[in-house]
Design a protein around this motif. Structure first.
Motif, PDB file in Angstrom:
ATOM      1  N   ALA A  26      25.387  66.676  16.639  1.00  0.00           N
ATOM      2  CA  ALA A  26      25.042  68.057  16.938  1.00  0.00           C
ATOM      3  C   ALA A  26      25.522  68.453  18.323  1.00  0.00           C
ATOM      4  CB  ALA A  26      23.520  68.240  16.847  1.00  0.00           C
ATOM      5  N   ALA A  27      26.806  68.698  18.417  1.00  0.00           N
ATOM      6  CA  ALA A  27      27.333  69.141  19.705  1.00  0.00           C
ATOM      7  C   ALA A  27      28.573  69.949  19.445  1.00  0.00           C
ATOM      8  CB  ALA A  27      27.673  67.955  20.581  1.00  0.00           C
ATOM      9  N   GLU A  28      29.001  70.677  20.461  1.00  0.00           N
ATOM     10  CA  GLU A  28      30.199  71.486  20.261  1.00  0.00           C
ATOM     11  C   GLU A  28      31.456  70.633  20.391  1.00  0.00           C
ATOM     12  OE1 GLU A  28      31.731  73.910  23.400  1.00  0.00           O
ATOM     13  OE2 GLU A  28      29.936  73.565  24.606  1.00  0.00           O
ATOM     14  N   ASP A  30      33.457  66.645  19.890  1.00  0.00           N
ATOM     15  CA  ASP A  30      33.469  65.342  19.222  1.00  0.00           C
ATOM     16  C   ASP A  30      34.148  64.339  20.129  1.00  0.00           C
ATOM     17  OD1 ASP A  30      32.260  66.141  16.985  1.00  0.00           O
ATOM     18  OD2 ASP A  30      34.070  66.175  15.719  1.00  0.00           O
ATOM     19  N   GLN A 174      26.904  64.482  28.354  1.00  0.00           N
ATOM     20  CA  GLN A 174      26.122  65.134  27.288  1.00  0.00           C
ATOM     21  C   GLN A 174      26.205  66.650  27.395  1.00  0.00           C
ATOM     22  OE1 GLN A 174      21.897  64.257  27.174  1.00  0.00           O
ATOM     23  NE2 GLN A 174      21.972  64.168  24.925  1.00  0.00           N
ATOM     24  N   GLU A 175      26.115  67.168  28.625  1.00  0.00           N
ATOM     25  CA  GLU A 175      26.181  68.618  28.814  1.00  0.00           C
ATOM     26  C   GLU A 175      27.471  69.200  28.252  1.00  0.00           C
ATOM     27  OE1 GLU A 175      25.751  69.743  32.906  1.00  0.00           O
ATOM     28  OE2 GLU A 175      23.743  68.834  33.012  1.00  0.00           O
ATOM     29  N   GLY A 178      28.188  66.719  24.273  1.00  0.00           N
ATOM     30  CA  GLY A 178      27.147  66.447  23.305  1.00  0.00           C
ATOM     31  C   GLY A 178      26.788  64.986  23.193  1.00  0.00           C
ATOM     32  N   GLU A 180      23.708  62.143  21.405  1.00  0.00           N
ATOM     33  CA  GLU A 180      22.254  62.011  21.529  1.00  0.00           C
ATOM     34  C   GLU A 180      21.926  60.940  22.552  1.00  0.00           C
ATOM     35  OE1 GLU A 180      20.569  61.008  17.710  1.00  0.00           O
ATOM     36  OE2 GLU A 180      22.079  62.313  16.753  1.00  0.00           O
ATOM     37  N   MET A 193      27.286  58.802  19.899  1.00  0.00           N
ATOM     38  CA  MET A 193      28.235  59.809  19.427  1.00  0.00           C
ATOM     39  C   MET A 193      28.751  59.349  18.086  1.00  0.00           C
ATOM     40  SD  MET A 193      30.173  60.691  22.979  1.00  0.00           S
ATOM     41  CE  MET A 193      29.886  62.416  23.278  1.00  0.00           C
TER      42      MET A 193
END
Lengths: 576, 269
Positions: A26-28, A30, A174-175, A178, A180, A193
């Motif tokens: 769940a991030a913008e 990869d 992370q910022e 992305g 977890e 990731m």
């Protein structure tokens, strides 16, 4: 002076990693790839396929897929191993690590082999309490690889960031990209990731070195919009090493930017569909065959000026004799030259530690020579036939070699720290050569074994023939731009290719350009060889990064003590 | 030839007289000049005297028993200005311990590089090669050598501690001033066990006293070892022997039995 025009190409390879398209989080952004540097893409593909069970990438000749992660190689001169940079190593996980390590240990280190990093107790594997069993190997191009036994994540396991502030570093990633926040087995902080861990650990001892140009050059992330991420990075004052755009040789129209991340870790940020770049070996000049208009500078007293610090690094790997497998080639291809030097290097460095490898190895600093062989006369590039006496001396020397030396005199003058060789054949390290001139003398200091010859150039006669010595008695004279040095009075105890005390050696030093010094040596030993023969290689001047340091060999010759005490202990074991 | 040597001796004697006077005054005879007007030190030089046995005043003494008179220590007048080396108490104890073990522990016995200033006054010749960029000193003993960087006004730190250290030089009138540091602390100064630590800094002054003599002074500073800087002073003589060369003296092989004899298949020690 026969010099020819030629061109020469720098070998370069790099490796990058592409995460499986199925990886999702769940991030913008990869996690996209890790980019490693090697010198031979084909060889690197073979290595990762053979030893780490990766698969060649479809439609690509520069990468492999490692359990869903792509590893892409770009040909490039490497600046050293990944160890002690901000990306210290990468990691693979195996269900039966003991078996895997046993398999890798049996490969050996020669050529493109596998180098093992042993723990203090000499073992290759160790249990990390609360985590799992692990060990380290190196690929032939300096990427440090941790092997772990983590049944939860098999295959490609993690990227190890070595950071001065691990918590802040993980936040930074992370910022922007992305992932977890998670703790590996409740112990190691990282980002999850997809199937891959990005772990950050405290860097021990100072500041990590920048990754650019090192074995792990960078890691990459794919983003939906490069423009918006680039804008954010710019606002955060992150330095761009490469501005956003389609890189030269890009396989698709996807853009890439490269930035200087925390701890000087280079990060590629790429758009979806990015498929690497087609790299070409850069064209560089072959130092050995370049011809230029060049006026040799003069000293204030009028002789050619050779002064400075030179190194034989670029000539490392040139065999003395012409090999059988090169046909009638005048010079090697750039790829052959790169591979040859690497073979020579890899065969020699396995026992050395990271700082030493990364700072000392000549091969990382200059392009390899394409010269096929050192011997230029006879024209077949081979040592001429020996006389019957020469054959007898060779056989005698072979017979004197003992697997368990009885004393120092059974070992070479090099191992004994007496003298290295009459010809300073460039090796993997300490190829420095300093020349200092006065009006009537040329001083030549050879770094390895810190030998200095002071050669009179004022017509001073040779010393009496009863004064024999290891390096002989040398006298020089100027022949136009060339310094011609004749050496006699050898004691024959440090033979070169079986030479005897009847040897007369002639050296010719000629500056062929501002930074190149051609060295020719003629071996004339009628007792041993049926005719004189001549070899040649080129020194390169490199005062920007080369200074001779004191090579105190004998003063620290633990090798001698260890070889002899080891031999005595083996004899005792065998009951001899 | 004999006449020339007599003249030389006379000249040397004159220099000795001069140095007994306070300070250093120029002796008779002009020193040769290099292309750039500085004194020309190119040549083979050697100290004569017993500083290599002991920098300080010392009486005659026995050497190792089986070498008889050859190995005996000749008496000598010291080269230390004031004859006192200002050791700290611990450093003095170390010197005394070195002295007790001198026949085995002295780095010279093992053919180790001699360090600075010892290389200068070992009983071996050395050659100075002086050009337009750097000066090289090539010593007869143990293949030791030094590059004096004359071309680096911004002095650079030694990249690593070493036996021979790092040397930067500059001219002070006709005196070559060399600052040497970056030593490893393993060197001794003489066969009597005088010593210093890695913090040693040596300032050497080479002053021409005519064509064939250099007055050599070295001031030694090391807070770990000495309570204050101290100075040695002695002349160095040009070797005037016909066709004189600093010959190769690779002493390693002569120490192998000493160092490794116990590890031979047939032990020699």
């Amino acid at each position: 002076m026969n010099r020819r025009h030629s061109a020469f190409t720098l070998a370069a390879v790099a490796l990058s990693w592409l995460v499986s398209p199925t990886a999702s989080f769940a991030a913008e952004a990869d996690y996209h790839h890790v980019h490693l540097t090697t010198s031979n893409a084909t060889e690197a593909m073979k290595w990762y396929t053979e030893y780490l069970d990766c698969q060649p990438l479809t439609d690509r000749d520069d990468g492999v897929d490692c359990f869903g992660a792509e590893v892409v190689f770009e040909s490039k001169a490497t600046l050293g191993s990944s160890q002690r940079t901000g990306i210290d190593h990468i990691s693979f996980s195996y269900a039966d690590l003991t078996a895997k390590m046993g398999e890798l240990a049996s490969v050996g280190v020669r050529g493109s082999g596998v180098r093992l990093q042993r723990f203090e107790d000499g073992e290759t594997l160790r249990e990390m309490p609360g985590l799992f069993k692990h060990g380290f190997i190196f690929d032939p191009w300096g990427t440090r690889i941790e092997l772990v036994e983590d049944p939860d994540t098999l295959g490609f396991h993690h990227i190890h960031l070595s950071s001065t502030d691990p918590a802040a570093t993980l936040n930074w990633y992370q910022e922007r990209f992305g992932g977890e926040s998670a703790r590996l087995r409740g112990q190691a902080d990282g980002l999850r990731m997809g199937d891959i861990w990005l772990l950050a650990m405290q860097h021990e001892g100072g500041v990590p070195a920048a990754t650019a140009g090192r074995a792990i050059d960078h890691i990459g992330f794919a983003v939906a919009s490069l423009d918006s991420v680039a804008g954010e990075l710019e606002r955060a004052n992150v330095q761009f090493l490469e501005q956003p755009g389609v890189p030269d040789g890009g396989r698709t129209s996807a853009k890439r930017a490269i930035v200087d991340g925390p701890d000087h870790v280079s990060l590629a940020v790429v758009e979806a569909g990015f498929a690497g770049v087609v790299s070409k070996m850069a064209e560089v000049t072959d130092i050995t065959t370049e011809l230029r208009d060049y006026t040799v500078p003069r000293t204030p007293w009028g002789t050619p000026d050779f002064q400075g610090v030179w190194t034989g690094d670029a000539s490392h790997g040139i065999p003395l004799q012409r090999p059988d497998d090169v046909g009638d080639a005048a010079v090697l291809t750039p790829e052959q030259a790169a591979a040859r030097r690497e073979r020579g290097t890899l065969g020699s460095i396995w026992g050395y530690e990271a700082e030493w490898r990364d700072t000392t190895l000549g091969y990382v600093k200059s392009a390899p020579s394409r010269q096929v062989a050192m011997i230029i006369d006879p024209p077949d590039g081979r040592i001429p036939p020996r006389t019957p006496e020469g054959e007898r001396l060779m056989a005698e020397a072979r017979a004197a070699r003992q697997p368990l030396p009885e004393g120092p005199e059974n070992l070479s003058s090099w191992v004994r720290c007496i003298t290295r060789s009459l010809v300073q054949t460039p090796g993997v390290y300490n190829n420095g050569f300093q020349v200092m001139q006065g009006p009537n003398h040329v001083a030549m200091q050879v770094e390895m074994l810190h030998e200095t010859r002071v050669i009179p150039t004022d017509g001073t006669p040779f010393v009496g023939s009863d004064i024999a010595s290891w390096r002989g008695d040398a006298r020089g004279q100027w022949d136009g731009d060339t310094l011609v040095v004749e050496i006699r009075n050898f004691n024959g105890k440090a033979p070169y290719q079986g030479s005897s005390d009847a040897l007369t050696m002639t050296e010719r030093y000629t500056r062929t350009g501002p930074d190149t010094l051609e060295y020719r040596f003629t071996i004339d030993d009628p007792k041993v060889f049926t005719r004189p023969w001549t070899g040649m290689f080129t020194y390169v001047r490199d005062e920007s990064q080369y200074e001779l340091v004191e090579y105190a060999c004998h003063e620290g010759n633990y090798g001698m003590t260890n070889i002899l005490s080891g031999s005595r202990s083996k004899e005792a074991e065998a009951g001899r | 030839m004999m006449k020339r040597q007599k003249q030389l001796l006379a000249m040397a004697a004159a220099v000795m007289v001069v140095i007994l006077a306070p300070g250093i005054a120029a002796a008779q005879g002009e020193a040769p000049r290099a292309f750039d007007g500085h004194p020309d030190f190119n040549g083979v030089w050697q100290a004569i005297g017993t500083a290599h046995w002991d920098l300080q005043d010392h009486p005659a003494a026995a050497g190792p028993v089986d070498t008889g008179a050859i190995g005996a220590v000749p008496p000598g007048q010291g080269v230390v200005v004031g004859n006192t080396i200002p050791y700290t108490p611990e450093a003095l104890a170390q010197k005394q311990q070195n002295f007790e073990n001198r026949w085995t522990d002295d780095p010279e016995v093992k053919c180790f590089m001699p360090g600075v200033p010892r290389a200068t006054y070992l009983p071996h010749p050395f050659r100075i090669v002086q050009g337009d960029k750097k000066i090289m000193m090539v010593y007869g003993f143990a293949e030791a050598n030094r590059t004096i960087h004359m071309d680096k006004p911004e002095r650079e730190r030694a990249p690593i501690d070493s036996w021979m250290g790092r040397s930067h030089g500059a001219w002070d009138g006709d005196t070559l001033v060399v600052d040497a540091e970056g030593f490893n602390g393993e060197s001794w100064f003489d066969r009597a066990g005088n010593h210093a630590s890695y913090a040693l800094q040596v300032q050497e002054r080479y002053t021409p006293m005519g064509p064939n003599v250099i007055m050599y002074e070295a001031t030694l500073t090391d807070e770990n070892t000495f309570t204050e800087p101290w100075t040695i002073r002695m002349p160095l003589y040009r070797r005037l022997d016909e066709n004189v060369q600093v010959l190769e003296f690779k002493c390693v092989e002569f120490t192998e039995d000493l160092l490794y004899g116990h590890l031979r298949k047939v032990p020699t020690r």
